[in-house]
Design a protein around this motif. Structure first.
Motif, PDB file in Angstrom:
ATOM      1  N   GLY A  61      45.800   9.508 -65.788  1.00  0.00           N
ATOM      2  CA  GLY A  61      45.852   9.424 -64.337  1.00  0.00           C
ATOM      3  C   GLY A  61      46.096  10.755 -63.657  1.00  0.00           C
ATOM      4  O   GLY A  61      46.764  11.634 -64.193  1.00  0.00           O
ATOM      5  N   THR A  62      45.513  10.879 -62.469  1.00  0.00           N
ATOM      6  CA  THR A  62      45.767  12.037 -61.608  1.00  0.00           C
ATOM      7  C   THR A  62      45.951  11.534 -60.175  1.00  0.00           C
ATOM      8  O   THR A  62      45.357  10.535 -59.768  1.00  0.00           O
ATOM      9  N   LEU A  63      46.786  12.251 -59.444  1.00  0.00           N
ATOM     10  CA  LEU A  63      47.066  11.906 -58.055  1.00  0.00           C
ATOM     11  C   LEU A  63      46.735  13.092 -57.164  1.00  0.00           C
ATOM     12  O   LEU A  63      47.291  14.177 -57.332  1.00  0.00           O
ATOM     13  N   ALA A  64      45.820  12.871 -56.226  1.00  0.00           N
ATOM     14  CA  ALA A  64      45.497  13.867 -55.203  1.00  0.00           C
ATOM     15  C   ALA A  64      46.280  13.484 -53.951  1.00  0.00           C
ATOM     16  O   ALA A  64      45.988  12.470 -53.310  1.00  0.00           O
ATOM     17  N   VAL A  65      47.279  14.289 -53.624  1.00  0.00           N
ATOM     18  CA  VAL A  65      48.173  13.991 -52.499  1.00  0.00           C
ATOM     19  C   VAL A  65      47.433  14.146 -51.177  1.00  0.00           C
ATOM     20  O   VAL A  65      46.764  15.145 -50.945  1.00  0.00           O
ATOM     21  N   GLY A  79      48.202   8.943 -51.721  1.00  0.00           N
ATOM     22  CA  GLY A  79      47.153   9.766 -52.286  1.00  0.00           C
ATOM     23  C   GLY A  79      46.124   8.945 -53.019  1.00  0.00           C
ATOM     24  O   GLY A  79      46.211   7.721 -53.139  1.00  0.00           O
ATOM     25  N   ASP A  80      45.129   9.661 -53.521  1.00  0.00           N
ATOM     26  CA  ASP A  80      44.036   9.060 -54.254  1.00  0.00           C
ATOM     27  C   ASP A  80      44.367   9.088 -55.742  1.00  0.00           C
ATOM     28  O   ASP A  80      44.450  10.163 -56.341  1.00  0.00           O
ATOM     29  N   TRP A  81      44.592   7.920 -56.321  1.00  0.00           N
ATOM     30  CA  TRP A  81      44.920   7.791 -57.741  1.00  0.00           C
ATOM     31  C   TRP A  81      43.641   7.528 -58.522  1.00  0.00           C
ATOM     32  O   TRP A  81      42.850   6.654 -58.161  1.00  0.00           O
ATOM     33  N   ARG A  82      43.426   8.299 -59.564  1.00  0.00           N
ATOM     34  CA  ARG A  82      42.262   8.134 -60.439  1.00  0.00           C
ATOM     35  C   ARG A  82      42.742   8.079 -61.874  1.00  0.00           C
ATOM     36  O   ARG A  82      43.496   8.960 -62.309  1.00  0.00           O
ATOM     37  N   ARG A  89      43.295   4.503 -53.328  1.00  0.00           N
ATOM     38  CA  ARG A  89      44.372   5.034 -52.492  1.00  0.00           C
ATOM     39  C   ARG A  89      45.624   4.219 -52.731  1.00  0.00           C
ATOM     40  O   ARG A  89      45.600   2.984 -52.662  1.00  0.00           O
ATOM     41  N   SER A  90      46.709   4.902 -53.039  1.00  0.00           N
ATOM     42  CA  SER A  90      47.963   4.238 -53.361  1.00  0.00           C
ATOM     43  C   SER A  90      49.123   4.921 -52.665  1.00  0.00           C
ATOM     44  O   SER A  90      49.059   6.109 -52.346  1.00  0.00           O
ATOM     45  N   GLU A 108      49.753  -0.521 -52.509  1.00  0.00           N
ATOM     46  CA  GLU A 108      48.459  -0.151 -51.921  1.00  0.00           C
ATOM     47  C   GLU A 108      48.702   0.857 -50.802  1.00  0.00           C
ATOM     48  O   GLU A 108      49.620   0.703 -50.007  1.00  0.00           O
ATOM     49  N   GLY A 109      47.878   1.888 -50.766  1.00  0.00           N
ATOM     50  CA  GLY A 109      48.029   2.937 -49.770  1.00  0.00           C
ATOM     51  C   GLY A 109      47.393   2.590 -48.477  1.00  0.00           C
ATOM     52  O   GLY A 109      47.497   3.175 -47.466  1.00  0.00           O
TER      53      GLY A 109
END
Length: 109
Positions: A61-65, A79-82, A89-90, A108-109
């Motif tokens: 996993g990676t999180l883009a803030v 952020g966008d969780w992948r 978006r979470s 959920e974001g």
């Protein structure tokens, strides 16, 4: 919003997650820390590790803030969780105790 605007210890935690550093990820939590992942709660290092092995670090996993909000000892990061497990978006709500994470809540974001 740039990740550099994320306060510590959450900034270091996100960096550890994004480089898939399991030890730094686990060390970020207080010994009695917890993760609440959409209503499923994992308490303490063993349960957090078992969850993470499948759904967080173990799924690359990676999180883009995108957004950060701080209110007292609570830091909220959207952020966008992948990952190989889930994407989208979470909202990550971190309850901070000193230099450790007492709890991370994912919604959920």
């Amino acid at each position: 919003m740039a990740a550099s605007t994320v306060p510590e210890p959450v900034a270091s935690f996100i960096a550890a997650v994004n480089r898939h550093d399991e030890q730094a990820f686990l060390d970020a939590f207080a010994p009695d820390g917890a993760v609440d992942d959409w209503g499923r709660t994992f308490n303490g290092r063993e349960q957090i590790k078992a969850w993470s092995d499948k759904e967080f670090i173990g799924s690359h996993g990676t999180l883009a803030v995108e957004e950060v909000e701080t209110a007292g000892d609570t830091i909220t990061v959207i952020g966008d969780w992948r990952s190989d497990h889930a994407n989208g978006r979470s909202k990550f709500v971190f309850d901070v105790g000193g230099d450790k994470l007492a709890k991370m809540t994912i919604r959920e974001g």
